[in-house]
Design a protein around this motif. Sequence first.
Motif, short mmCIF file in Angstrom:
data_model
loop_
_atom_site.label_atom_id
_atom_site.label_comp_id
_atom_site.label_asym_id
_atom_site.label_seq_id
_atom_site.Cartn_x
_atom_site.Cartn_y
_atom_site.Cartn_z
N GLN A 43 0.39 -1.05 0.09
CA GLN A 43 -0.40 -0.05 -0.07
C GLN A 43 0.69 1.32 -0.35
O GLN A 43 0.30 2.73 -0.54
N VAL A 44 1.71 1.05 0.72
CA VAL A 44 2.87 2.21 0.85
C VAL A 44 3.35 2.57 -0.75
O VAL A 44 3.26 3.65 -1.39
N LYS A 45 3.59 1.56 -0.82
CA LYS A 45 4.85 1.40 -2.24
C LYS A 45 3.88 2.70 -3.33
O LYS A 45 3.91 2.70 -4.38
N ASP A 46 2.68 1.81 -3.39
CA ASP A 46 1.13 2.16 -4.38
C ASP A 46 1.41 3.51 -4.56
O ASP A 46 0.75 4.35 -5.52
N PHE A 47 0.45 4.00 -2.69
CA PHE A 47 0.62 5.56 -2.29
C PHE A 47 1.78 6.56 -3.25
O PHE A 47 1.52 6.84 -3.21
N LEU A 48 3.14 5.74 -2.71
CA LEU A 48 4.24 6.95 -3.57
C LEU A 48 4.20 6.42 -4.52
O LEU A 48 4.85 7.44 -5.93
N GLY A 49 3.63 5.25 -5.83
CA GLY A 49 4.08 5.19 -6.87
C GLY A 49 2.85 6.24 -7.56
O GLY A 49 3.03 7.10 -9.14
N ILE B 271 11.85 8.57 3.67
CA ILE B 271 11.79 8.99 5.04
C ILE B 271 10.65 7.32 5.64
O ILE B 271 10.31 6.71 6.68
N ALA B 272 9.95 6.48 4.35
CA ALA B 272 9.01 5.27 4.64
C ALA B 272 10.21 4.41 4.94
O ALA B 272 9.68 3.52 5.48
N GLU B 273 11.31 4.15 4.25
CA GLU B 273 12.30 3.10 4.37
C GLU B 273 12.61 3.58 5.65
O GLU B 273 13.06 2.15 5.84
N SER B 274 13.30 4.44 6.57
CA SER B 274 13.90 3.98 7.63
C SER B 274 12.99 4.13 8.68
O SER B 274 12.98 3.72 9.46
#
Length: 75
Positions: free
Chosen positions: A36-42, A65-68
């Motif tokens: 979901q996070v990856k989809d949002f960033l996409g 930020i999402a990675e850290s």
Amino acid sequence: SPLEKQQHEKAVKIRKMTDEQLCDFIDEIAEGNTNQVKDFLGKLEELKGTGNGISTNIIKKLCKIAESEGFIKES
């Protein structure tokens, strides 16, 4: 109520899981959140430059930020 009955049945099913099943269940949930996070960033990537204030730099900052914070794995 029907909702309470459904929730109870789901909770009982989860409580009866073996350790391995429980770990797999949690991993599936975590993977779903990551997707979901990856989809949002996409989606943000698609929307950049459309006059909404979303730029490549902002997207990069959000990715870091999402990675850290552990929402996604480093790419």
